[in-house]
Enzyme design. Structure first.
Site, PDB file in Angstrom:
ATOM      1  N   CYS A 158       0.796  -1.231   0.000  1.00  0.00           N
ATOM      2  CA  CYS A 158       0.000   0.000   0.000  1.00  0.00           C
ATOM      3  C   CYS A 158       0.826   1.276   0.000  1.00  0.00           C
ATOM      4  O   CYS A 158       0.528   2.208  -0.739  1.00  0.00           O
ATOM      5  CB  CYS A 158      -0.894   0.052   1.231  1.00  0.00           C
ATOM      6  SG  CYS A 158      -1.933  -1.363   1.472  1.00  0.00           S
ATOM      7  N   ASN A 270      14.328 -24.912   8.097  1.00  0.00           N
ATOM      8  CA  ASN A 270      13.071 -25.334   7.496  1.00  0.00           C
ATOM      9  C   ASN A 270      12.676 -24.441   6.315  1.00  0.00           C
ATOM     10  O   ASN A 270      11.534 -24.442   5.889  1.00  0.00           O
ATOM     11  CB  ASN A 270      11.952 -25.324   8.557  1.00  0.00           C
ATOM     12  CG  ASN A 270      10.751 -26.150   8.142  1.00  0.00           C
ATOM     13  OD1 ASN A 270      10.911 -27.213   7.542  1.00  0.00           O
ATOM     14  ND2 ASN A 270       9.558 -25.645   8.409  1.00  0.00           N
ATOM     15  N   SER A 272      13.754 -24.678   3.316  1.00  0.00           N
ATOM     16  CA  SER A 272      13.688 -25.449   2.080  1.00  0.00           C
ATOM     17  C   SER A 272      12.688 -26.607   2.255  1.00  0.00           C
ATOM     18  O   SER A 272      11.798 -26.794   1.434  1.00  0.00           O
ATOM     19  CB  SER A 272      15.088 -26.000   1.760  1.00  0.00           C
ATOM     20  OG  SER A 272      15.055 -26.758   0.612  1.00  0.00           O
ATOM     21  N   VAL A 273      12.805 -27.322   3.374  1.00  0.00           N
ATOM     22  CA  VAL A 273      11.896 -28.455   3.628  1.00  0.00           C
ATOM     23  C   VAL A 273      10.463 -27.947   3.861  1.00  0.00           C
ATOM     24  O   VAL A 273       9.500 -28.498   3.330  1.00  0.00           O
ATOM     25  CB  VAL A 273      12.383 -29.269   4.844  1.00  0.00           C
ATOM     26  CG1 VAL A 273      11.371 -30.336   5.228  1.00  0.00           C
ATOM     27  CG2 VAL A 273      13.731 -29.915   4.543  1.00  0.00           C
ATOM     28  N   GLU A1199      -6.446   6.477  -7.392  1.00  0.00           N
ATOM     29  CA  GLU A1199      -5.873   5.718  -8.513  1.00  0.00           C
ATOM     30  C   GLU A1199      -4.814   6.446  -9.331  1.00  0.00           C
ATOM     31  O   GLU A1199      -3.901   5.842  -9.874  1.00  0.00           O
ATOM     32  CB  GLU A1199      -6.997   5.332  -9.470  1.00  0.00           C
ATOM     33  CG  GLU A1199      -8.006   4.393  -8.879  1.00  0.00           C
ATOM     34  CD  GLU A1199      -9.204   4.258  -9.794  1.00  0.00           C
ATOM     35  OE1 GLU A1199      -9.921   5.263  -9.987  1.00  0.00           O
ATOM     36  OE2 GLU A1199      -9.409   3.158 -10.320  1.00  0.00           O
TER      37      GLU A1199
HETATM   38  C1  LIG Z   1      11.807 -16.635   1.063  1.00  0.00           C
HETATM   39  C2  LIG Z   1      13.091 -17.319   0.747  1.00  0.00           C
HETATM   40  C3  LIG Z   1      14.066 -16.639   0.036  1.00  0.00           C
HETATM   41  C4  LIG Z   1      15.265 -17.262  -0.279  1.00  0.00           C
HETATM   42  N1  LIG Z   1      16.189 -16.587  -1.016  1.00  0.00           N
HETATM   43  C5  LIG Z   1      17.350 -17.197  -1.347  1.00  0.00           C
HETATM   44  C6  LIG Z   1      18.316 -16.546  -2.141  1.00  0.00           C
HETATM   45  O1  LIG Z   1      18.137 -15.408  -2.543  1.00  0.00           O
HETATM   46  N2  LIG Z   1      19.465 -17.222  -2.442  1.00  0.00           N
HETATM   47  C7  LIG Z   1      19.699 -18.496  -1.991  1.00  0.00           C
HETATM   48  O2  LIG Z   1      20.754 -19.037  -2.245  1.00  0.00           O
HETATM   49  N3  LIG Z   1      18.789 -19.129  -1.249  1.00  0.00           N
HETATM   50  C8  LIG Z   1      17.634 -18.523  -0.932  1.00  0.00           C
HETATM   51  N4  LIG Z   1      16.702 -19.196  -0.194  1.00  0.00           N
HETATM   52  C9  LIG Z   1      16.968 -20.588   0.162  1.00  0.00           C
HETATM   53  C10 LIG Z   1      17.572 -20.704   1.543  1.00  0.00           C
HETATM   54  O3  LIG Z   1      18.807 -20.078   1.624  1.00  0.00           O
HETATM   55  C11 LIG Z   1      17.741 -22.166   1.835  1.00  0.00           C
HETATM   56  O4  LIG Z   1      16.467 -22.743   1.833  1.00  0.00           O
HETATM   57  C12 LIG Z   1      18.385 -22.391   3.177  1.00  0.00           C
HETATM   58  O5  LIG Z   1      19.703 -21.982   3.197  1.00  0.00           O
HETATM   59  C13 LIG Z   1      18.297 -23.837   3.576  1.00  0.00           C
HETATM   60  O6  LIG Z   1      18.672 -23.929   4.923  1.00  0.00           O
HETATM   61  P1  LIG Z   1      17.676 -24.500   6.028  1.00  0.00           P
HETATM   62  O7  LIG Z   1      18.425 -24.619   7.266  1.00  0.00           O
HETATM   63  O8  LIG Z   1      16.457 -23.691   6.086  1.00  0.00           O
HETATM   64  O9  LIG Z   1      17.366 -25.919   5.371  1.00  0.00           O
HETATM   65  P2  LIG Z   1      16.256 -26.968   5.758  1.00  0.00           P
HETATM   66  O10 LIG Z   1      14.996 -26.652   5.040  1.00  0.00           O
HETATM   67  O11 LIG Z   1      16.161 -27.101   7.221  1.00  0.00           O
HETATM   68  O12 LIG Z   1      16.937 -28.260   5.114  1.00  0.00           O
HETATM   69  C14 LIG Z   1      17.179 -28.299   3.734  1.00  0.00           C
HETATM   70  C15 LIG Z   1      17.796 -29.605   3.270  1.00  0.00           C
HETATM   71  O13 LIG Z   1      19.162 -29.667   3.647  1.00  0.00           O
HETATM   72  C16 LIG Z   1      19.465 -30.880   4.289  1.00  0.00           C
HETATM   73  N5  LIG Z   1      20.438 -30.605   5.347  1.00  0.00           N
HETATM   74  C17 LIG Z   1      20.390 -29.538   6.183  1.00  0.00           C
HETATM   75  N6  LIG Z   1      21.464 -29.604   7.006  1.00  0.00           N
HETATM   76  C18 LIG Z   1      22.152 -30.704   6.677  1.00  0.00           C
HETATM   77  C19 LIG Z   1      23.347 -31.319   7.167  1.00  0.00           C
HETATM   78  N7  LIG Z   1      24.020 -30.778   8.147  1.00  0.00           N
HETATM   79  N8  LIG Z   1      23.771 -32.461   6.596  1.00  0.00           N
HETATM   80  C20 LIG Z   1      23.064 -33.031   5.583  1.00  0.00           C
HETATM   81  N9  LIG Z   1      21.948 -32.501   5.076  1.00  0.00           N
HETATM   82  C21 LIG Z   1      21.497 -31.355   5.614  1.00  0.00           C
HETATM   83  C22 LIG Z   1      18.149 -31.362   4.857  1.00  0.00           C
HETATM   84  O14 LIG Z   1      18.145 -32.772   4.962  1.00  0.00           O
HETATM   85  C23 LIG Z   1      17.148 -30.850   3.860  1.00  0.00           C
HETATM   86  O15 LIG Z   1      16.954 -31.796   2.824  1.00  0.00           O
HETATM   87  C24 LIG Z   1      15.497 -18.596   0.140  1.00  0.00           C
HETATM   88  C25 LIG Z   1      14.528 -19.282   0.877  1.00  0.00           C
HETATM   89  C26 LIG Z   1      13.329 -18.657   1.175  1.00  0.00           C
HETATM   90  C27 LIG Z   1      12.281 -19.405   1.927  1.00  0.00           C
HETATM   91  S1  FES Z   2       0.411  -3.857   2.979  1.00  0.00           S
HETATM   92 FE1  FES Z   2       1.483  -2.296   4.029  1.00  0.00          FE
HETATM   93  S2  FES Z   2      -0.094  -1.006   4.691  1.00  0.00           S
HETATM   94 FE2  FES Z   2      -1.106  -2.423   3.389  1.00  0.00          FE
END
Ligand SMILES: Cc1cc2nc3c(=O)[nH]c(=O)nc-3n(C[C@H](O)[C@H](O)[C@H](O)COP(=O)(O)OP(=O)(O)OC[C@H]3O[C@@H](n4cnc5c(N)ncnc54)[C@H](O)[C@@H]3O)c2cc1C
Ligand code: FES
Ligand code: FES
Length: 1310
Positions: A158, A270, A272-273, A1199
């Site tokens: 907004c 979490n 990615s998962v 608008e």
């Molecule tokens: C909104 C959003 C924006 C994002 N933007 C970007 C971006 O701009 N650039 C980018 O690069 N990424 C981006 N990501 C991705 C993000 O960086 C990865 O999802 C993140 O780093 C994964 O880490 P996690 O701890 O959340 O993984 P999890 O979701 O917890 O785990 C992911 C996977 O890794 C495995 N794993 C985790 N740790 C281990 C370990 N120690 N040994 C073996 N396997 C393991 C798990 O088994 C699982 O399969 C974005 C994600 C979101 C949700």
């Molecule tokens: S989404 Fe930020 S004020 Fe509406």
């Protein structure tokens, strides 16, 4: 399956705290996220549910952890939608409710965001508050840079962000002025300049803000501290309905578990998962959480590099790298700096705070920003399993694509080693995304070269790309082939050819943008070449050539800068206005404080009622198909399911009418678009309803034709009726006499409303007489021929507009009408012929967006104006001036127009923006820079106000005066954040002459005001304001005899007396609407009431190699009459302008060939974020403007500002034109909207785009490349194609043109 239980007992208790309150959860479900726990279990609905996938920031909370060994307390922001509750054992959660509330005290962050007008709909506000609050907990006096970084993960649809930043900047120690003495122009100087005049630049008073007192904040709960210190670390197990969560305490236990459950994911952040489970339905029976294991959290500085535990968050990684970079010599930290480059824009702050290094690496996603750098930097992975540990090179895990078996399922990544860089080694990182911050990359790269000592001979070379294949890919053969070569142009040339052959990207590659991504592959390589050359030159200027500044400037990335802004409005409309009269003053949005505290109740926040049931809909997966069968048997057996509703259960009216064609509620025999509702599952919870919905099986039989595009609709003659046309003068005759004719085609993409509030409805049966309470949250392309004179005068225009209406008409026919009525924008076109068609296709029904077709038709007009300027050799602003309305006259449908204020806005904008001097500076910059260009454009606007018919602008209000003197006000307008309720209270306050605090607003409801018209077309304040005024005047008239008898009495005295005299203290007010008409047969009418005028000047800079751009400055001058509330109105203008930036430069809807919308949610569909607003942004309200038609001489403003966003589009066009001119491409050209990085890059044709085309042809082309830009150009009329079948047409002589129907060339068949 046998699971380890804690000490042999049942599942553990989950213990954490929320806002200082201890939570003990005996049945923690691993599938439950913190967001739903807060909202449903704890009934803390201040934390909002926006996207559910980490992309919008609406759910931001603060997490605090305590580390007993170091006694360290850490605070960080996080997305509650991605945090499994099971990951929260021992932590303290703070939500917006814990920060402050109206019952106790509101926090300075909440106060300042509200008072600086930082909320409109308020849905993003709690998330903004929490991001800022967390920053203040860590840095009570943050820098501008820290604020911009903290808010980068929060979207607002907004406000346009300016007022949010204004509120946040008040916490900075640095003065919050632009501090720019460039051109001698600082924002404070401007304020000085305005002193003494009746203008103000102040929308709030910082003097009244409470100071921030960090000692007043929540402390970390002592009980959790004791728990952390005293409880021995042991494995925790939480058991849910379908999933078990196991959190081991030692590496040994982790390895045992991984051996036992090799398929179980290790969940840390979490990020990615979580989205895979939520959006793709992936189910994991066991989840292992390694976050508490010390070995996985180490940060160790070693002699030869840095070792980082796999569970370290990306924020920890960023800090560790930054520390090392600040301490070690630059030569050793090149890999670290390349990683920091990527980490700066990777996700938002919340994502970086929770996502782990190991997760990013091990997910092996193609979009990982880290893996290409880690791979190229020879980083190594320490892997462990029950069998032992081993070190492997990180690049090995990408050797043969994502499915390679380098990693064993039972192996765990313990840590990552990042080595120091060596002497003679150069490392760089590149990335290009749809948006600079908080967006996954379209493509990225890590590159490294090592030279033999003292030479430029390559001894080692590495190139890894992301965003190209299914995982990170290596250009191994290219690099090997170049070993031994000198770093020169011949090497570069060969490298480009080799890399394009090796890193293959077939035309059908997922993600599309193939031509662009291939161009990025070589553009990144070229940037690396220049970077290394520059460094070699710095090391030894005698041996290695210098790259001139002209080429070198492209190596500097666009640096984020805290935007500076200025708002100028007329301070006092009337010198006699009493201080208590709020009209014309910048009053805070009446919901502002409630938004900031999370107390505002949205539809989804309404408390659950007893026996509440949830409906999940099942939608069509086909664009056009017969429904053969619906099998609900499995779904009916699922837990919690109550019933399944199909068309058969709606025997009466399974349809509703918006216009003439019916809209079907549940599809009966066939579906007409992907996403059409087929049936709905009713269950006892939303989770059960969704789980069961996934089990409904629908069998389809595809039907022909499937019409998705405008071109296909034309081919099949598929249109909604009526189709409209408008004509003035004699176009055919004019075409015979003009000097030049231009013909062309422009495509404009659609735009998602993308409101942050999710759609939901609540129906509560009241039990008697079938009464129910219903709570709801409610509310392209063209073909043109233009004849003009060499002096720039436009003599005739012939335009055909097609709108992709989707599968039902909705507002599309009306939008098509408005497109015609507003297509002239600010220009007089003596001979005009245009027609518009709403195409009926098999896409979900499209509807109107802010501006109702004007932003689209206006852009088309401005595009051919720009093309005429290029063709005639005149500047675009000259052609605009020559053709602009200048005196009172009739516009093509005979309505009269007085353009005085249009010309004033244009002239003032020219002056305020210092257009001509800046244009010269832009030209100078462009001479000095080859790979970067600037552009500037100024665009005028005439925005007609009105709804074409009277009855749609009628409105009513209801005002009660109570015996205690308080007033209850309601009206038929819907508050969407545009401040209508605030303005209505201002109106009632002025009329009744009582303070705003005595007036309470009661939410809009059909029980108080029946038959309310929609709040659309910027008319809400105009028409409801009239109705409120009418009601107040009725009441005042009734009170008048009492007041005149006792003029010194108080309001309460008069009200009391009136009651005692049995005077009715309740009144309705009514406004009949504005007279309006349009006779389409005659093409005449008076469809609009008045006009809003404006002008905007924008300047941009583009990176010709990547297509990235930065918005440098925008100046808007706009005539909105006498503003009722300048803060609210400026907020509307800025918010709409930023939505316009989205429409014209970013927001892109992509459909699959089967009609499935790919771009769903903030991950795929990018709306502007803070990084996209102009670095300097000024809005001035035109002074001394009166409007006799609307309340208190105001103008409807919701608008109009959106269209002004196209000044950015044309500034980019200007920059692209400079590039093309320099490259010898002299023909006129057209750019389609939105001008995404892809379109900008591909329009900046150069040797690299040429190389892609040559190679594509030489390999027989499996690449479905887009037509090169030159084929889509605006061309002279004698080189055209039939729009129906693309058959090329013979050169059109003048007589042939005269035969054309609506000005359109077609082949004989069509
Ligand atoms: C909104 C959003 C924006 C994002 N933007 C970007 C971006 O701009 N650039 C980018 O690069 N990424 C981006 N990501 C991705 C993000 O960086 C990865 O999802 C993140 O780093 C994964 O880490 P996690 O701890 O959340 O993984 P999890 O979701 O917890 O785990 C992911 C996977 O890794 C495995 N794993 C985790 N740790 C281990 C370990 N120690 N040994 C073996 N396997 C393991 C798990 O088994 C699982 O399969 C974005 C994600 C979101 C949700
Ligand atoms: S989404 Fe930020 S004020 Fe509406
Ligand atoms: S709801 Fe969590 S980030 Fe959007």
């Amino acid at each position: 399956m046998s699971l380890p239980a804690a000490g042999g007992a049942g599942p553990d208790e989950l213990i954490f705290s929320v806002n200082g309150r201890k939570i003990v959860e005996k049945n923690a479900d691993p599938e439950q996220m913190l967001l739903s726990y807060l909202r449903k279990r704890l009934r803390l609905t201040g934390t909002k549910y926006g996207c559910g996938g980490g992309g919008c920031g609406a759910c931001t909370v603060m997490i605090s952890t305590y580390e007993p060994a170091s006694k360290n307390i850490k605070h960080y922001s996080a997305n509650a939608c991605l945090l499994p509750i099971c990951s929260l054992h021992g932590v303290a959660v703070t939500t917006v409710e814990g920060v402050g509330c109206t019952k106790t005290r509101i926090h300075p962050v909440q106060e300042r965001l509200a008072k600086c007008h930082g909320s409109q709909c308020g849905f993003c506000t709690p998330g903004m508050v929490m991001s800022m609050y967390t920053l203040l907990r860590n840095h009570p006096e943050p820098s501008m840079e820290q604020i911009a970084a903290a808010l980068a993960g929060n979207l607002c649809r907004c406000t346009g962000y300016r007022p949010i930043l204004d509120g946040c900047k008040t916490f900075c120690k640095e003065p919050f002025c632009c501090q720019s003495k460039e051109n001698g122009n600082c924002c404070l100087d401007q304020e000085d300049k305005l002193k003494g005049e009746k203008f103000s630049t102040k929308l709030f008073s910082a003097d009244e803000f409470q100071p921030l007192d960090p000692t007043q904040e929540f402390i970390f709960p002592p009980e959790l501290m004791t728990m952390a210190e005293n409880q021995p670390k042991r494995t925790l197990v939480f058991q849910g309905e379908r999933t078990t969560w196991i959190s081991p305490a030692s590496l040994k236990e982790l390895l045992e578990l991984k051996a036992k459950y090799p398929k179980a994911p290790l969940v840390v952040g979490n990020t990615s998962v979580g989205p895979e489970m939520k959006f793709k339905g992936v189910h994991h029976p066991v989840i292992i959480s390694p976050a508490r294991i010390l070995d996985l959290n180490v940060v160790r500085y070693t002699d030869n590099g840095l070792s980082l535990g796999a569970a370290c968050s990306l924020a920890v990684v960023k800090d560790a790298l930054a520390n090392t970079v600040s301490e070690l010599p630059g030569e050793k930290t090149k890999i670290f700096r390349a990683l920091l480059h990527q980490l700066k824009t990777l996700g938002g702050q919340q994502i970086r705070n929770i996502s782990s290094l190991g997760g990013n690496i091990m997910s092996r996603k193609s979009t990982s920003d880290l893996n290409p750098i880690l791979a190229v930097g020879n980083c190594t992975l320490n892997l462990a399993s029950r069998e032992g540990t081993r070190w492997i090179s990180l690049s090995d895990i990408f050797a043969n694509g994502v499915g390679n078996n380098t990693l064993m399922p039972e192996e765990v990544l313990v840590s990552v080693h990042i080595p120091h860089s060596r002497k003679g080694e150069f490392v760089s990182a590149f990335r290009q995304a749809q948006r600079r911050e908080n967006a996954l990359p379209i493509a990225n790269a890590g590159m490294r070269v090592l030279f033999a000592e003292g030479t430029d001979i390559i001894t080692d070379f590495g190139i890894f790309y992301g965003g190209i294949g299914s995982t990170t890919v290596c250009a191994k053969h290219t690099c090997q082939a170049l070993i031994g070569r000198h770093w020169n142009e011949q090497m570069l040339d060969e490298a480009c050819r080799l890399v394009l052959k090796e890193v293959s990207l077939p035309g059908s590659a997922p993600g599309g943008k193939v031509e662009y991504r291939r161009t990025l592959i070589v553009s990144f390589l070229f940037k690396f070449y220049l970077q290394v050359l520059q460094s070699l030159n710095r090391m030894d200027p005698h041996l290695y050539p210098d790259i001139s500044e002209k080429y070198g400037s492209v190596l500097q990335d666009f640096q984020p800068k805290m935007p500076q802004s200025e708002q100028i409005y007329q301070q006092e409309v009337n010198p006699e206005q009493l201080p208590r009269d709020p009209v014309g003053r910048p009053i805070m949005h009446q919901g502002g404080i409630k938004h900031a505290t999370g107390e505002a109740v949205y539809c989804d926040d309404i408390r659950a009622v007893d026996e509440e049931l949830f409906l999940a809909v099942i939608t069509s997966s086909r664009a056009h198909a017969k429904i053969v069968s619906i099998d609900t048997s499995e779904a009916l057996k699922a837990p919690g399911v109550f019933d399944i509703i199909t068309a058969r259960d709606v025997p009466a009216t399974n349809e509703f009418y918006y216009y003439s064609d019916p809209e079907i509620i549940f599809a009966k025999d066939k579906v007409i678009c992907v996403g059409q509702i087929v049936c709905g599952v009713v269950a006892d919870s939303d989770v059960h309803a969704k789980q069961a919905a996934a089990k409904v099986k629908i069998e389809y039989e595809d039907l022909e034709p499937v019409i998705l595009t405008v071109e296909e609709a034309i081919k099949h003659n598929s249109f909604f009726e009526p189709q409209r046309r408008l004509e003035q003068g004699n176009v055919d005759e004019a075409f015979e006499t003009v000097d030049q004719i231009l013909e062309g085609e422009i495509h404009i993409g659609g735009q998602e409303h993308f409101y942050m509030e999710t759609q939901c409805a609540l129906v509560v049966p009241k039990g008697e007489d079938k009464e129910m309470d219903v709570y709801v949250s409610t509310q392209h392309p063209a073909l043109t021929q233009v004849g003009f004179m060499n002096d720039g005068r436009i003599m005739a225009a012939d335009a055909k507009y097609y709108i992709n209406g989707g599968c039902t008409p909705d507002d599309s026919v009306l939008v098509a009408e408005v497109v015609l009525l507003k297509m002239d924008n600010a220009y007089k076109i003596p001979n005009l012929r245009c027609c518009s068609h709403a195409c009926k296709t098999n896409l979900p029904s499209n509807t109107a967006f802010r501006g109702f077709g004007f932003p689209q038709s206006g852009l088309i007009t401005e595009s051919w104006i720009t093309a005429i300027a290029a063709k005639s050799g005149l500047s675009a602003e000259k052609v605009r001036e020559i053709n602009m309305y200048k005196e009172t006259e009739q516009i093509c449908y005979i309505q009269e127009l007085d353009p005085e204020n249009l010309v004033r806005c244009w002239n003032e904008c020219m002056e305020k923006s210092e257009y001509y001097s800046r244009k010269t500076a832009v030209e100078e910059f462009n001479k000095q820079n080859y790979w970067k260009k600037k552009g500037i454009a100024i665009i005028p606007m005439k925005f007609p106000f009105g709804l074409l018919t009277r009855f749609l602008t009628q409105a009513a209000a209801l005002v009660h005066i109570y015996m205690d003197g308080s007033v209850l006000l309601t009206h038929g307008g819907i508050e969407m954040g545009q401040g209508i309720h605030t303005k209505m209270i201002q109106v009632a306050s002025r009329e009744l002459k009582i303070p705003m605090s005595s007036i309470h607003f009661c939410e809009t409801s059909t029980t108080t005001v029946p038959n309310a018209c929609a709040s659309v077309a910027s008319a809400g304040t105009d028409v409801n304001g009239m109705a409120v005024k009418d009601a107040c005047q009725t009441l005042l008239k009734r009170l008048e005899p009492i007041i005149s008898k006792n003029p010194k009495g108080t309001w309460n005295d008069w009200v009391k007396e009136a009651f005692e005299q049995s005077i009715n203290l309740s009144a309705t007010g009514y406004f009949r609407g504005y007279e309006a008409n349009m006779d389409w047969e005659k093409g005449e009418g008076h469809p609009f009431t008045y006009f809003i005028f404006g002008a905007a000047c924008s300047e941009v800079e583009i990176d010709c190699l990547t297509g990235d751009h930065k918005n440098i400055r925008t100046d808007i001058v706009i005539d909105i009459g006498c503003s009722i509330n300048p803060a609210v109105d400026i907020g509307q203008i800025e918010g709409a302008f930023v939505q316009g930036i989205g429409l014209y430069t970013m927001e892109e809807l992509k459909y699959s060939p089967e009609g499935v919308l790919y771009t769903r949610g903030p991950d795929q569909y990018k709306i502007p974020a803070i990084c996209d607003i102009p670095e300097q942004f000024s809005v001035s309200l035109l002074s001394s403007s009166q409007n006799p038609y609307a309340i208190y001489s105001s103008k409807g403003i919701g608008e109009a500002g959106l269209f002004l966003g196209c000044s950015v589009f044309f500034a980019i066009w200007d920059a692209v034109a400079a590039v093309r001119k320099e490259r010898g491409l002299t023909g006129t050209f057209t750019l389609n909207s939105p001008l995404t990085p892809e379109r900008i890059r591909m329009a900046c044709a150069d040797q690299f785009t040429e190389l892609i085309l040559v190679l594509a042809h030489s390999v027989g082309s499996d690449t479905r490349l887009q037509a090169p830009i030159s084929r889509r150009e605006f061309t002279e009329a004698d080189a055209t194609h039939c729009p129906h079948c693309s058959k090329s047409l013979k050169p059109a002589g003048k007589s042939q043109k005269a035969r054309r129907g609506c000005g359109q060339s077609t082949c004989e068949k069509h």
